[in-house]
Design a protein around this motif. Structure first.
Motif, mmCIF file in Angstrom:
data_model
loop_
_atom_site.group_PDB
_atom_site.id
_atom_site.type_symbol
_atom_site.label_atom_id
_atom_site.label_comp_id
_atom_site.label_asym_id
_atom_site.label_seq_id
_atom_site.Cartn_x
_atom_site.Cartn_y
_atom_site.Cartn_z
ATOM 1 N N GLN A 174 0.812 -1.213 0.000
ATOM 2 C CA GLN A 174 0.000 0.000 0.000
ATOM 3 C C GLN A 174 0.848 1.266 0.000
ATOM 4 N N THR A 175 0.374 2.278 -0.724
ATOM 5 C CA THR A 175 0.938 3.615 -0.560
ATOM 6 C C THR A 175 0.304 4.256 0.659
ATOM 7 N N MET B 284 -10.190 3.159 -5.308
ATOM 8 C CA MET B 284 -10.469 3.323 -3.877
ATOM 9 C C MET B 284 -10.147 4.748 -3.448
ATOM 10 N N GLY B 285 -10.244 5.672 -4.387
ATOM 11 C CA GLY B 285 -9.933 7.059 -4.099
ATOM 12 C C GLY B 285 -9.792 7.829 -5.386
ATOM 13 N N PRO B 286 -9.328 9.078 -5.317
ATOM 14 C CA PRO B 286 -9.135 9.900 -6.503
ATOM 15 C C PRO B 286 -8.148 9.280 -7.481
ATOM 16 N N ALA B 287 -8.176 9.753 -8.713
ATOM 17 C CA ALA B 287 -7.301 9.213 -9.757
ATOM 18 C C ALA B 287 -5.829 9.322 -9.370
ATOM 19 N N SER B 288 -5.467 10.418 -8.713
ATOM 20 C CA SER B 288 -4.063 10.600 -8.325
ATOM 21 C C SER B 288 -3.622 9.552 -7.310
ATOM 22 N N VAL B 289 -4.519 9.195 -6.388
ATOM 23 C CA VAL B 289 -4.213 8.160 -5.393
ATOM 24 C C VAL B 289 -4.002 6.812 -6.075
ATOM 25 N N ARG C 81 -0.815 2.385 -8.392
ATOM 26 C CA ARG C 81 -0.401 1.597 -9.558
ATOM 27 C C ARG C 81 1.124 1.580 -9.677
ATOM 28 N N ASP C 82 1.733 2.741 -9.546
ATOM 29 C CA ASP C 82 3.193 2.820 -9.665
ATOM 30 C C ASP C 82 3.876 2.029 -8.554
ATOM 31 N N LYS C 83 3.279 2.058 -7.366
ATOM 32 C CA LYS C 83 3.832 1.283 -6.248
ATOM 33 C C LYS C 83 3.795 -0.211 -6.554
ATOM 34 N N LEU C 84 2.679 -0.684 -7.088
ATOM 35 C CA LEU C 84 2.562 -2.102 -7.437
ATOM 36 C C LEU C 84 3.579 -2.482 -8.510
ATOM 37 N N LEU C 85 3.726 -1.642 -9.516
ATOM 38 C CA LEU C 85 4.678 -1.936 -10.586
ATOM 39 C C LEU C 85 6.112 -1.965 -10.051
ATOM 40 N N GLN C 86 6.417 -1.019 -9.161
ATOM 41 C CA GLN C 86 7.769 -0.985 -8.589
ATOM 42 C C GLN C 86 8.033 -2.216 -7.733
ATOM 43 N N ILE D 224 -1.738 -4.328 -14.595
ATOM 44 C CA ILE D 224 -1.610 -3.272 -13.598
ATOM 45 C C ILE D 224 -1.225 -1.949 -14.261
ATOM 46 N N ALA D 225 -0.361 -2.011 -15.253
ATOM 47 C CA ALA D 225 0.083 -0.799 -15.942
ATOM 48 C C ALA D 225 -1.076 -0.073 -16.612
#
Length: 324
Positions: free
Chosen positions: A169-170, A223-228, A233-238, A318-319
């Motif tokens: 999670q971020t 589960m929140g705004p597009a920015s969240v 998404r970037d966290k999962l990819l990383q 995910i990307a």
């Protein structure tokens, strides 16, 4: 000299004087005289010598739960049979120091160990029966035990059916979940809960444990705004590029499947012992320490993973989060 208040001083000293099986703490020579002191307790006697006070782990209160009663009764029966912790360890397949943890309630007997004790001591199946009833009850200590396993595990197998789990999670994603709980009246302090969640996530990632995660595709929903969600998404990819992390998606096209029962987490602990956790948002959770049952949960994970996309396919999906 009587036992210290709040401690059940057990007569665990045998002819071999196996200190490591029951020592909890020591009092220095400046506190105790350098003479032999005998301590009396409800189970017998042991000694303090040369300024060192050897204290057995506290016996649990048998009235709290069946698990507590099992721990209490294990020690009671051992002393009735005039057996040492070493001898009990030979029956249930562990060291004497581990027996001490079972007797204090720090660890819990599994089905195989209960069967071995029932056979050795001719109990009529008492330990196995108690274990069955214990599993039906509510364990009020499951949050603490889950947190401890999250921190200690050397390997994690996580199936998440409806949201992205720790340790993926971020902070902004986690904050959104906690704020929803606060709005629903289930949480008082979002900031302290968020700090604790992020601390646990950091602890889970420390020392690079092997982490195997299967996400139900539905868990990727906004589960929140597009920015969240973009940050998530970037966290999962990383995370998916790390050598110790495997991340796969269970597609909705794979339904029905055995993952519909809900999320779960299997821990492989430092001694290679398994444990598992399954819980709900209603703060009702269950920790599984029984090795046979925990192995079944691990097999369930493998069956779900077998129906999932490959790591590369999952990464591609995910990307495209936000585009689908």
């Amino acid at each position: 000299m009587n036992g210290a208040p709040g401690w059940d001083i057990a007569g665990d000293i045998d002819s071999s004087f196996t200190v490591r099986s029951f020592v909890v703490f020591c009092v220095t020579a400046s506190v105790l005289p350098r003479t032999l002191v005998t301590l009396d307790g409800s189970f017998g006697k042991f000694v303090a010598v040369e300024g060192m006070l050897f204290v057995v782990r506290k016996s649990p209160d048998p009235t709290i739960s069946i698990y507590h009663f099992m721990a209490y009764y294990l020690r009671f029966l051992r002393l009735q049979h005039k057996a040492t912790q070493v001898q009990v360890g030979e029956i249930i397949g562990c060291s004497d120091s581990q027996v001490s943890k079972y007797e204090s309630g720090e660890k819990r007997l599994d089905g195989g160990q209960c069967a071995a004790l029932d056979e050795a001591w001719k109990t009529g199946g008492l330990f196995a029966i108690m274990l069955g009833y214990a599993k039906l009850g509510t364990d009020t200590k499951w949050p603490e035990r889950r947190d401890r396993y999250q921190r200690r595990a050397k390997e994690h197998h996580i199936f998440a059916s409806n949201l992205i789990p720790l340790p993926l999670q971020t902070e902004s994603y986690a904050r959104g979940l906690l704020e929803a709980g606060h709005a629903g009246g289930f949480l008082d302090d979002v900031e302290s809960a968020l700090a604790r969640r992020m601390e646990i996530q950091d602890a889970m990632l420390e020392d690079d444990p092997d982490i195997w995660v299967v996400l139900d595709e539905i868990a990727l929903r906004p589960m929140g705004p597009a920015s969240v969600m973009a940050d998530q998404r970037d966290k999962l990819l990383q995370m998916s590029t790390l050598r110790n992390v495997s991340l796969r998606i269970l597609p909705q096209s794979a339904t029905p499947n055995i993952g519909l029962d809900g999320s779960f987490h299997v821990f492989t602990l430092p001694d290679r012992r398994l444990a598992a956790f399954s819980g709900t948002v209603l703060r009702v959770g269950r920790i599984i320490d029984d090795q046979v049952e925990a192995a079944r949960v691990a097999k369930r994970f493998q069956r779900i993973a077998a129906r999932s996309w490959s790591e590369d396919q999952s990464r591609e999906h995910i990307a495209r989060m936000g585009e689908i």
